[in-house]
Design a protein around this motif. Structure first.
Motif, PDB file in Angstrom:
ATOM      1  N   VAL A 165      20.799  -4.839 -33.229  1.00 46.66           N
ATOM      2  CA  VAL A 165      20.648  -3.789 -31.878  1.00 46.66           C
ATOM      3  C   VAL A 165      19.499  -3.734 -32.425  1.00 46.66           C
ATOM      4  O   VAL A 165      19.055  -3.528 -33.646  1.00 46.66           O
ATOM      5  CB  VAL A 165      21.269  -2.363 -31.900  1.00 46.66           C
ATOM      6  N   GLY A 166      18.530  -3.487 -32.319  1.00 40.97           N
ATOM      7  CA  GLY A 166      17.301  -3.782 -32.490  1.00 40.97           C
ATOM      8  C   GLY A 166      16.470  -1.783 -31.435  1.00 40.97           C
ATOM      9  O   GLY A 166      16.304  -1.981 -30.619  1.00 40.97           O
ATOM     10  N   THR A 173       7.661  -6.477 -38.753  1.00 43.63           N
ATOM     11  CA  THR A 173       8.200  -7.998 -39.349  1.00 43.63           C
ATOM     12  C   THR A 173       9.813  -8.336 -39.520  1.00 43.63           C
ATOM     13  O   THR A 173       9.864  -9.517 -39.952  1.00 43.63           O
ATOM     14  CB  THR A 173       7.132  -8.307 -40.233  1.00 43.63           C
ATOM     15  N   GLU A 174       9.844  -6.593 -40.759  1.00 41.99           N
ATOM     16  CA  GLU A 174      11.003  -7.349 -41.201  1.00 41.99           C
ATOM     17  C   GLU A 174      12.266  -7.802 -40.650  1.00 41.99           C
ATOM     18  O   GLU A 174      13.340  -7.768 -40.918  1.00 41.99           O
ATOM     19  CB  GLU A 174      11.330  -5.636 -42.321  1.00 41.99           C
ATOM     20  N   PHE A 175      12.718  -6.548 -39.224  1.00 46.24           N
ATOM     21  CA  PHE A 175      13.423  -6.218 -38.726  1.00 46.24           C
ATOM     22  C   PHE A 175      13.746  -8.400 -38.150  1.00 46.24           C
ATOM     23  O   PHE A 175      14.696  -9.171 -37.747  1.00 46.24           O
ATOM     24  CB  PHE A 175      13.146  -5.682 -37.017  1.00 46.24           C
ATOM     25  N   GLU A 176      12.277  -8.886 -38.070  1.00 47.15           N
ATOM     26  CA  GLU A 176      12.874 -10.399 -37.883  1.00 47.15           C
ATOM     27  C   GLU A 176      13.397 -11.272 -38.029  1.00 47.15           C
ATOM     28  O   GLU A 176      13.429 -11.958 -38.455  1.00 47.15           O
ATOM     29  CB  GLU A 176      11.230 -10.525 -36.850  1.00 47.15           C
ATOM     30  N   ALA A 177      12.244 -10.863 -39.743  1.00 43.80           N
ATOM     31  CA  ALA A 177      12.513 -12.239 -40.808  1.00 43.80           C
ATOM     32  C   ALA A 177      13.976 -11.552 -40.969  1.00 43.80           C
ATOM     33  O   ALA A 177      14.857 -12.673 -41.543  1.00 43.80           O
ATOM     34  CB  ALA A 177      11.958 -11.393 -42.079  1.00 43.80           C
ATOM     35  N   TYR A 207      22.754  -2.468 -36.724  1.00 42.51           N
ATOM     36  CA  TYR A 207      21.661  -2.130 -36.054  1.00 42.51           C
ATOM     37  C   TYR A 207      20.860  -1.672 -37.591  1.00 42.51           C
ATOM     38  O   TYR A 207      20.410  -0.900 -38.582  1.00 42.51           O
ATOM     39  CB  TYR A 207      21.590  -0.204 -35.929  1.00 42.51           C
ATOM     40  N   PRO A 208      19.224  -2.714 -38.310  1.00 44.99           N
ATOM     41  CA  PRO A 208      19.115  -2.646 -38.713  1.00 44.99           C
ATOM     42  C   PRO A 208      17.350  -2.244 -38.319  1.00 44.99           C
ATOM     43  O   PRO A 208      16.961  -2.466 -38.078  1.00 44.99           O
ATOM     44  CB  PRO A 208      18.439  -4.266 -39.414  1.00 44.99           C
ATOM     45  N   ALA A 271      14.894 -10.296 -46.246  1.00 47.21           N
ATOM     46  CA  ALA A 271      14.088  -9.617 -45.328  1.00 47.21           C
ATOM     47  C   ALA A 271      12.803  -8.865 -46.226  1.00 47.21           C
ATOM     48  O   ALA A 271      11.705  -8.594 -45.828  1.00 47.21           O
ATOM     49  CB  ALA A 271      14.515  -8.488 -44.195  1.00 47.21           C
ATOM     50  N   LEU A 272      14.073  -7.520 -46.789  1.00 41.82           N
ATOM     51  CA  LEU A 272      12.514  -6.650 -47.233  1.00 41.82           C
ATOM     52  C   LEU A 272      12.123  -7.107 -49.097  1.00 41.82           C
ATOM     53  O   LEU A 272      11.719  -7.008 -48.789  1.00 41.82           O
ATOM     54  CB  LEU A 272      14.151  -5.551 -48.147  1.00 41.82           C
ATOM     55  N   ALA A 273      12.114  -8.373 -49.476  1.00 39.78           N
ATOM     56  CA  ALA A 273      11.453  -9.042 -50.367  1.00 39.78           C
ATOM     57  C   ALA A 273      10.829  -9.944 -49.723  1.00 39.78           C
ATOM     58  O   ALA A 273       9.503  -9.621 -50.231  1.00 39.78           O
ATOM     59  CB  ALA A 273      12.321 -10.353 -51.120  1.00 39.78           C
ATOM     60  N   THR A 274      10.818 -10.471 -48.569  1.00 36.09           N
ATOM     61  CA  THR A 274       9.558 -11.474 -47.691  1.00 36.09           C
ATOM     62  C   THR A 274       8.616  -9.737 -47.260  1.00 36.09           C
ATOM     63  O   THR A 274       7.662 -10.700 -47.501  1.00 36.09           O
ATOM     64  CB  THR A 274      10.368 -11.540 -46.414  1.00 36.09           C
ATOM     65  N   SER A 275       8.764  -8.930 -47.026  1.00 34.30           N
ATOM     66  CA  SER A 275       7.928  -7.607 -46.905  1.00 34.30           C
ATOM     67  C   SER A 275       7.448  -6.976 -48.112  1.00 34.30           C
ATOM     68  O   SER A 275       6.135  -6.405 -47.661  1.00 34.30           O
ATOM     69  CB  SER A 275       8.770  -6.434 -46.200  1.00 34.30           C
ATOM     70  N   ARG A 276       7.984  -7.407 -49.103  1.00 31.19           N
ATOM     71  CA  ARG A 276       7.330  -6.816 -50.288  1.00 31.19           C
ATOM     72  C   ARG A 276       6.194  -7.789 -50.738  1.00 31.19           C
ATOM     73  O   ARG A 276       5.045  -7.143 -51.839  1.00 31.19           O
ATOM     74  CB  ARG A 276       8.555  -6.518 -51.684  1.00 31.19           C
TER      75      ARG A 276
END
Length: 277
Positions: A165-166, A173-177, A207-208, A271-276
């Motif tokens: 779920v989104g 962008t994190e959700f997409e990653a 649901y992220p 995904a979180l690492a990508t955002s950081r």
């Protein structure tokens, strides 16, 4: 079963539905929109629902504090003394309300020592209500009676795609990653706390929420999810989300799941690492 809730449960449900009726009166007429200091929208429906819920809670439990999205800010120095309080969002999904797509809710949660132990999520346009109570279970009603609900077992993705779920109005962008790193899955877009309820009733698996939310957005539905056997977890620590732990009422990024699995925990970490980066 919560002995505090037992004698007032039905009146809490009735009062939440009454707030929903007040919202519908405005929803079915001309909607006037103001802008709050944080640039989020505010309507008369938010205020009418707030007044209705606060009046109900003060009548039922006069000695229990109430924190609402539409109430004056309460300093953490005062809030940190609360071991029990009501946390409400009179109209969760105001943007969906303004769009008139029906995907908004009334959220009422009881917080005990930081944990949402009881919650009602009511969707007025959908005529549907979810209820979760620690020690009693989770329930859904689309008519006159409540039926028990529970999260579903996470299927093998090669046999049945996961359902993710989104947000309808708040992508990231994190959700997409995150989704890019998942095995076969289907996406469902939804507004408000309905997203958590889909996981609670077994209609979705994950649901992220990798975008900002506040505690009143999630607490009631978190109570439903956990009572249904699922979890609402801090996306970084994978520890259960807690309320009233700091000065800010903003949540960390989080994920709602019916069941943990290394494939999605790895996707979340990446995904979180990508955002950081």
């Amino acid at each position: 079963m919560n002995s505090f809730i037992e004698p007032i449960r039905q009146r809490l449900i009735d009062g939440t539905l009454n707030a929903g009726k007040a919202i519908l009166e405005i929803y079915n007429s001309e909607i006037q929109v103001e802008t709050k200091d944080d640039d989020s929208p505010l309507t008369q429906a938010d205020l009418k629902s707030h007044q209705s819920l606060v009046a109900m809670l003060e009548e039922l439990t006069a000695d229990v504090p109430v924190l609402s999205e539409e109430s004056s800010a309460v300093p953490f120095s005062e809030r940190r003394q609360w071991d029990r309080y009501w946390l409400i969002d009179p109209l969760d999904g105001t943007k969906e309300f303004i769009k008139r797509n029906g995907e908004f809710t009334v959220n009422v949660a009881l917080i005990e020592n930081g944990v949402p132990v009881f919650g009602i999520v009511h969707a007025p346009v959908l005529s549907t209500t979810w209820l979760g109570e620690h020690g009693r279970g989770a329930f859904k009603s689309s008519g006159d009676s409540f039926e028990k609900i529970k999260v579903r077992a996470l299927p093998a993705p090669d046999q049945s795609p996961w359902k993710v779920v989104g947000s309808r109005s708040h992508g990231s962008t994190e959700f997409e990653a995150f989704c890019e790193r998942l095995p076969a899955h289907e996406r469902v877009s939804m507004g408000s706390s309905l997203k958590l309820c889909l996981v609670a009733e077994g209609a979705a698996d994950l649901y992220p929420r990798l975008a900002p939310t506040s505690e009143w957005d999630t607490a009631a539905a978190q109570a439903v999810v956990t009572a249904a056997g699922g979890e609402v977890l801090d996306a970084t620590t994978l520890q259960p989300l807690l309320c009233n732990q700091q000065d800010s009422v903003l949540n960390p990024f989080f994920i709602v799941c019916g069941q943990r699995h290394e494939r999605w925990t790895e996707a979340l970490e990446d995904a979180l690492a990508t955002s950081r980066a």
